[in-house]
Design a protein around this motif. Structure first.
Motif, PDB file in Angstrom:
ATOM      1  N   GLY A 118     -12.092  23.920  -9.539  1.00 54.98           N
ATOM      2  CA  GLY A 118     -11.162  25.042  -9.603  1.00 54.98           C
ATOM      3  C   GLY A 118     -10.241  25.111  -8.399  1.00 54.98           C
ATOM      4  N   LEU A 119      -9.798  23.952  -7.929  1.00 54.90           N
ATOM      5  CA  LEU A 119      -8.970  23.871  -6.735  1.00 54.90           C
ATOM      6  C   LEU A 119      -7.568  23.389  -7.070  1.00 54.90           C
ATOM      7  CD1 LEU A 119     -11.571  22.032  -4.479  1.00 54.90           C
ATOM      8  CD2 LEU A 119     -10.962  24.455  -4.324  1.00 54.90           C
ATOM      9  N   SER A 120      -6.608  23.807  -6.236  1.00 60.66           N
ATOM     10  CA  SER A 120      -5.256  23.262  -6.320  1.00 60.66           C
ATOM     11  C   SER A 120      -5.202  21.976  -5.508  1.00 60.66           C
ATOM     12  CB  SER A 120      -4.248  24.268  -5.756  1.00 60.66           C
ATOM     13  OG  SER A 120      -2.973  23.657  -5.597  1.00 60.66           O
ATOM     14  N   VAL A 121      -4.749  20.884  -6.152  1.00 56.61           N
ATOM     15  CA  VAL A 121      -4.625  19.594  -5.470  1.00 56.61           C
ATOM     16  C   VAL A 121      -3.186  19.119  -5.601  1.00 56.61           C
ATOM     17  CG1 VAL A 121      -5.415  17.206  -5.322  1.00 56.61           C
ATOM     18  CG2 VAL A 121      -7.032  19.018  -5.960  1.00 56.61           C
ATOM     19  N   GLN A 122      -2.548  18.885  -4.457  1.00 57.21           N
ATOM     20  CA  GLN A 122      -1.154  18.426  -4.453  1.00 57.21           C
ATOM     21  C   GLN A 122      -1.086  17.095  -3.719  1.00 57.21           C
ATOM     22  OE1 GLN A 122       1.123  21.537  -2.595  1.00 57.21           O
ATOM     23  NE2 GLN A 122       0.195  23.140  -3.862  1.00 57.21           N
ATOM     24  N   LEU A 123      -0.268  16.177  -4.225  1.00 54.13           N
ATOM     25  CA  LEU A 123      -0.113  14.863  -3.607  1.00 54.13           C
ATOM     26  C   LEU A 123       1.363  14.542  -3.421  1.00 54.13           C
ATOM     27  CD1 LEU A 123      -2.728  14.557  -5.779  1.00 54.13           C
ATOM     28  CD2 LEU A 123      -2.857  12.393  -4.549  1.00 54.13           C
ATOM     29  N   ASP A 124       1.701  13.965  -2.275  1.00 58.58           N
ATOM     30  CA  ASP A 124       3.057  13.518  -1.982  1.00 58.58           C
ATOM     31  C   ASP A 124       2.989  12.181  -1.283  1.00 58.58           C
ATOM     32  OD1 ASP A 124       4.707  15.891  -2.742  1.00 58.58           O
ATOM     33  OD2 ASP A 124       3.446  16.847  -1.223  1.00 58.58           O
ATOM     34  N   GLU A 125       3.958  11.330  -1.560  1.00 57.97           N
ATOM     35  CA  GLU A 125       4.034  10.053  -0.867  1.00 57.97           C
ATOM     36  C   GLU A 125       4.646  10.271   0.513  1.00 57.97           C
ATOM     37  OE1 GLU A 125       5.868   5.622  -1.760  1.00 57.97           O
ATOM     38  OE2 GLU A 125       5.256   6.911  -3.445  1.00 57.97           O
ATOM     39  N   VAL A 126       4.038   9.668   1.556  1.00 59.63           N
ATOM     40  CA  VAL A 126       4.510   9.846   2.933  1.00 59.63           C
ATOM     41  C   VAL A 126       4.652   8.510   3.620  1.00 59.63           C
ATOM     42  CG1 VAL A 126       3.534  12.159   3.185  1.00 59.63           C
ATOM     43  CG2 VAL A 126       2.147  10.171   3.785  1.00 59.63           C
ATOM     44  N   ALA A 127       5.416   8.494   4.707  1.00 62.82           N
ATOM     45  CA  ALA A 127       5.635   7.266   5.471  1.00 62.82           C
ATOM     46  C   ALA A 127       4.438   6.981   6.368  1.00 62.82           C
ATOM     47  CB  ALA A 127       6.900   7.410   6.311  1.00 62.82           C
ATOM     48  N   ASP A 128       4.418   5.762   6.919  1.00 64.97           N
ATOM     49  CA  ASP A 128       3.383   5.405   7.878  1.00 64.97           C
ATOM     50  C   ASP A 128       3.494   6.286   9.113  1.00 64.97           C
ATOM     51  OD1 ASP A 128       2.302   3.383   6.347  1.00 64.97           O
ATOM     52  OD2 ASP A 128       3.663   1.858   7.149  1.00 64.97           O
ATOM     53  N   MET A 145       0.838  -1.199   0.000  1.00 67.50           N
ATOM     54  CA  MET A 145       0.000   0.000   0.000  1.00 67.50           C
ATOM     55  C   MET A 145       0.877   1.255   0.000  1.00 67.50           C
ATOM     56  SD  MET A 145      -3.278  -0.908   0.145  1.00 67.50           S
ATOM     57  CE  MET A 145      -4.308   0.220   1.046  1.00 67.50           C
ATOM     58  N   THR A 146       0.408   2.286  -0.675  1.00 71.48           N
ATOM     59  CA  THR A 146       1.105   3.562  -0.748  1.00 71.48           C
ATOM     60  C   THR A 146       0.325   4.606   0.031  1.00 71.48           C
ATOM     61  OG1 THR A 146       1.995   3.049  -2.941  1.00 71.48           O
ATOM     62  CG2 THR A 146       1.964   5.369  -2.284  1.00 71.48           C
ATOM     63  N   ASN A 147       1.016   5.357   0.878  1.00 72.37           N
ATOM     64  CA  ASN A 147       0.379   6.448   1.610  1.00 72.37           C
ATOM     65  C   ASN A 147       0.589   7.752   0.849  1.00 72.37           C
ATOM     66  OD1 ASN A 147      -0.463   4.874   3.840  1.00 72.37           O
ATOM     67  ND2 ASN A 147       1.602   4.958   4.683  1.00 72.37           N
ATOM     68  N   LEU A 148      -0.490   8.437   0.538  1.00 75.26           N
ATOM     69  CA  LEU A 148      -0.422   9.695  -0.173  1.00 75.26           C
ATOM     70  C   LEU A 148      -0.987  10.815   0.685  1.00 75.26           C
ATOM     71  CD1 LEU A 148      -1.652   8.652  -3.743  1.00 75.26           C
ATOM     72  CD2 LEU A 148       0.709   9.138  -3.048  1.00 75.26           C
ATOM     73  N   ALA A 149      -0.200  11.879   0.851  1.00 70.46           N
ATOM     74  CA  ALA A 149      -0.697  13.090   1.511  1.00 70.46           C
ATOM     75  C   ALA A 149      -1.366  13.958   0.454  1.00 70.46           C
ATOM     76  CB  ALA A 149       0.444  13.856   2.177  1.00 70.46           C
ATOM     77  N   VAL A 150      -2.609  14.343   0.724  1.00 68.90           N
ATOM     78  CA  VAL A 150      -3.401  15.122  -0.220  1.00 68.90           C
ATOM     79  C   VAL A 150      -3.642  16.508   0.364  1.00 68.90           C
ATOM     80  CG1 VAL A 150      -5.567  15.238  -1.521  1.00 68.90           C
ATOM     81  CG2 VAL A 150      -4.555  13.002  -0.968  1.00 68.90           C
ATOM     82  N   ARG A 151      -3.350  17.548  -0.392  1.00 68.73           N
ATOM     83  CA  ARG A 151      -3.612  18.914   0.042  1.00 68.73           C
ATOM     84  C   ARG A 151      -4.511  19.584  -0.989  1.00 68.73           C
ATOM     85  NH1 ARG A 151       1.499  17.933   0.637  1.00 68.73           N
ATOM     86  NH2 ARG A 151       2.179  19.183  -1.172  1.00 68.73           N
ATOM     87  N   VAL A 152      -5.640  20.094  -0.501  1.00 73.55           N
ATOM     88  CA  VAL A 152      -6.625  20.746  -1.370  1.00 73.55           C
ATOM     89  C   VAL A 152      -6.748  22.198  -0.919  1.00 73.55           C
ATOM     90  CG1 VAL A 152      -9.022  20.766  -2.161  1.00 73.55           C
ATOM     91  CG2 VAL A 152      -7.877  18.582  -1.706  1.00 73.55           C
ATOM     92  N   ILE A 153      -6.532  23.135  -1.840  1.00 71.28           N
ATOM     93  CA  ILE A 153      -6.549  24.560  -1.492  1.00 71.28           C
ATOM     94  C   ILE A 153      -7.347  25.319  -2.541  1.00 71.28           C
ATOM     95  CG2 ILE A 153      -5.155  26.631  -1.061  1.00 71.28           C
ATOM     96  CD1 ILE A 153      -2.803  24.724  -0.452  1.00 71.28           C
ATOM     97  N   GLY A 154      -8.219  26.232  -2.073  1.00 71.49           N
ATOM     98  CA  GLY A 154      -8.947  27.070  -3.020  1.00 71.49           C
ATOM     99  C   GLY A 154     -10.192  27.681  -2.415  1.00 71.49           C
ATOM    100  N   ALA A 155     -10.983  28.354  -3.230  1.00 64.46           N
ATOM    101  CA  ALA A 155     -12.219  28.984  -2.770  1.00 64.46           C
ATOM    102  C   ALA A 155     -13.209  27.927  -2.313  1.00 64.46           C
ATOM    103  CB  ALA A 155     -12.819  29.827  -3.896  1.00 64.46           C
ATOM    104  N   ASP A 156     -13.826  28.169  -1.174  1.00 58.83           N
ATOM    105  CA  ASP A 156     -14.737  27.189  -0.600  1.00 58.83           C
ATOM    106  C   ASP A 156     -16.150  27.350  -1.141  1.00 58.83           C
ATOM    107  OD1 ASP A 156     -15.405  25.068   1.181  1.00 58.83           O
ATOM    108  OD2 ASP A 156     -16.350  26.550   2.493  1.00 58.83           O
ATOM    109  N   ARG A 157     -16.861  26.240  -1.211  1.00 55.92           N
ATOM    110  CA  ARG A 157     -18.289  26.250  -1.493  1.00 55.92           C
ATOM    111  C   ARG A 157     -18.847  24.901  -1.068  1.00 55.92           C
ATOM    112  NH1 ARG A 157     -16.193  25.922  -6.763  1.00 55.92           N
ATOM    113  NH2 ARG A 157     -16.738  24.000  -7.880  1.00 55.92           N
ATOM    114  N   PRO A 158     -20.149  24.780  -0.841  1.00 57.78           N
ATOM    115  CA  PRO A 158     -20.734  23.515  -0.407  1.00 57.78           C
ATOM    116  C   PRO A 158     -20.492  22.400  -1.422  1.00 57.78           C
ATOM    117  CG  PRO A 158     -22.274  25.311  -0.057  1.00 57.78           C
ATOM    118  CD  PRO A 158     -21.142  25.872  -0.864  1.00 57.78           C
ATOM    119  N   GLY A 159     -20.243  21.193  -0.927  1.00 61.39           N
ATOM    120  CA  GLY A 159     -20.136  20.020  -1.783  1.00 61.39           C
ATOM    121  C   GLY A 159     -18.734  19.570  -2.097  1.00 61.39           C
ATOM    122  N   ILE A 160     -17.718  20.395  -1.782  1.00 58.51           N
ATOM    123  CA  ILE A 160     -16.347  20.019  -2.132  1.00 58.51           C
ATOM    124  C   ILE A 160     -15.891  18.783  -1.366  1.00 58.51           C
ATOM    125  CG2 ILE A 160     -13.939  20.747  -1.956  1.00 58.51           C
ATOM    126  CD1 ILE A 160     -14.827  23.562  -2.667  1.00 58.51           C
TER     127      ILE A 160
END
Length: 396
Positions: A69-79, A1-16
């Motif tokens: 319309g969001l910035s999504v960044q992913l990085d592999e991280v340790a347990d 299994m791979t652990n991925l750190a997910v970062r989501v940044i941007g203008a907020d609105r319901p449903g994201i």
């Protein structure tokens, strides 16, 4: 299994968040961690997912970001580690908190090997307040250095261990004069009796720890001989509260705290103050009265420094509350034992003798900032006021 750190940044609105969870569920990714915060309508969401299909996750989350319309960044991280680290809560408050001030505080923490895990703004009214969750150093190891850094940055800083007890405080004890109320009741009474200067000088010396409290008190009371008790009761009914006192007491009561006051003043006056604020109990000195006038003598045991500490222990014991789950707030030498025995001792605009030993100091003139040291934010207070059937009065 791979652990991925997910970062989501941007203008907020319901449903994201719902769409993100739907996307991860469709990919059968395991959600390992999740944090989300909103700053001025800008969403910052962080998650860790475990997956055996990392390429598919990257592709689908890129499509998710494009949809919103969001910035999504992913990085592999340790347990994640399994051993919980000791954490401290560092509370920073001041009328304004600049980046330069926070630089001093955070640089000091870093030099001590402490890592800042989280920062939350608790208030921007009546003061700014930030709560920092810190790991990698113990409270005693960082308290003196961070307190000194706070003084250099001209902000108040409190350091507390992050424990269940901190979130389970149940009894708060206040001093009265110059804490719950503005000024000293005995000084106001002395002005009416025509001996204001003499009594005021004795009060200042006693509160600074320069005179034995009981001797100074008896000397002051003797100067009040012959005064009509109605004068004292009128003063107690009219004395202004410290800004934020009503809000603080009302909120503590709403949260289920027992709220009491211990005073080196006079019970016939503190009882009235307590009734005006809705306190559960007050303890103070009893004046001898004959034919409606003061005799210049006291009755019973004096409520001095030692007695305040005993009263805190007695009331906590009767209520089945450990001393570690009590808070004491005061301003003078007479409060030393009370603050020393409490789980959290707070010096409020206090004399140096008390500031030097308190767990936390407050130097702004708003008593309700005590709530921030308990982890209660200003927005929590305001929501509570809106939903109460009998909302407390606005901050004085």
């Amino acid at each position: 299994m791979t652990n991925l750190a997910v970062r989501v940044i941007g203008a907020d609105r319901p449903g994201i968040t719902a769409d993100l969870m739907s996307t991860l569920a469709a990919l059968e990714a395991d959600l390992e961690d999740l944090e989300q915060v909103l700053v001025r309508q800008r969403l910052i969401l962080a998650a860790v997912v475990a997956t055996d299909r990392p390429d598919s996750v990257r592709r689908e989350l890129a499509a998710f970001g494009a949809r919103h319309g969001l910035s999504v960044q992913l990085d592999e991280v340790a347990d994640a580690g399994t051993q919980p680290a000791e954490t401290q809560i560092v509370t920073v408050l001041a009328p304004t908190i600049t980046a330069a001030a926070l630089e001093i505080i955070t640089d000091t923490l870093g030099s001590l090997g402490a890592n800042i895990d989280r920062i939350v703004r608790l208030a921007r009214y009546p003061v700014y307040c930030y709560e920092l969750r810190v790991s990698g150093a113990d409270a005693e190891g960082i308290r003196s250095a961070v307190t000194a850094a706070g003084a250099a940055a001209r902000v108040d800083v409190a350091v507390q261990r992050e424990t269940l007890g901190r979130r389970a405080m149940r009894l708060v004890a206040f001093d009265v004069d110059s804490t719950l109320i503005q000024g000293e009741l005995i000084d106001e009474v002395a002005k009416e009796a025509g001996c204001g200067a003499e009594v005021g000088a004795l009060t200042v010396a006693a509160m600074a720890g320069e005179l034995d409290f009981e001797s100074a008190l008896r000397a002051r009371v003797a100067l009040l001989k012959g005064l009509d008790v109605n004068v004292l009761m009128r003063i107690a009914a009219e004395v202004p509260f410290t800004p934020g006192a009503r809000t603080l007491v009302a909120t503590l009561k709403r949260l289920g705290f027992d709220v009491v006051a211990f005073s080196g003043g006079f019970s016939m006056m503190t009882n009235i103050v307590g009734e005006r604020l809705g306190l559960d109990a007050t303890h103070a000195n009893d004046l001898e009265v004959i034919d409606g006038r003061l005799t210049g003598r006291l009755e019973g045991r004096v409520v001095d420094r030692a007695r305040k500490g005993e009263l805190l222990a007695e009331l906590a014991g009767r209520a089945g509350i450990p001393l570690a789950q009590t808070v004491a707030v005061g301003d003078g030498a007479n409060d030393l034992d009370m603050l020393g025995r409490a789980g959290l001792g707070i010096a409020f605009n206090a004399k140096k003798v008390l500031r030097d030993v308190a767990d936390a100091t407050i130097s702004v003139p708003y008593l309700d900032v005590v709530l921030f040291l308990l982890g209660v934010g200003r927005s929590d207070v305001e929501r509570e006021q809106l939903t109460r059937a009998d909302p407390p009065k606005a901050v004085e």
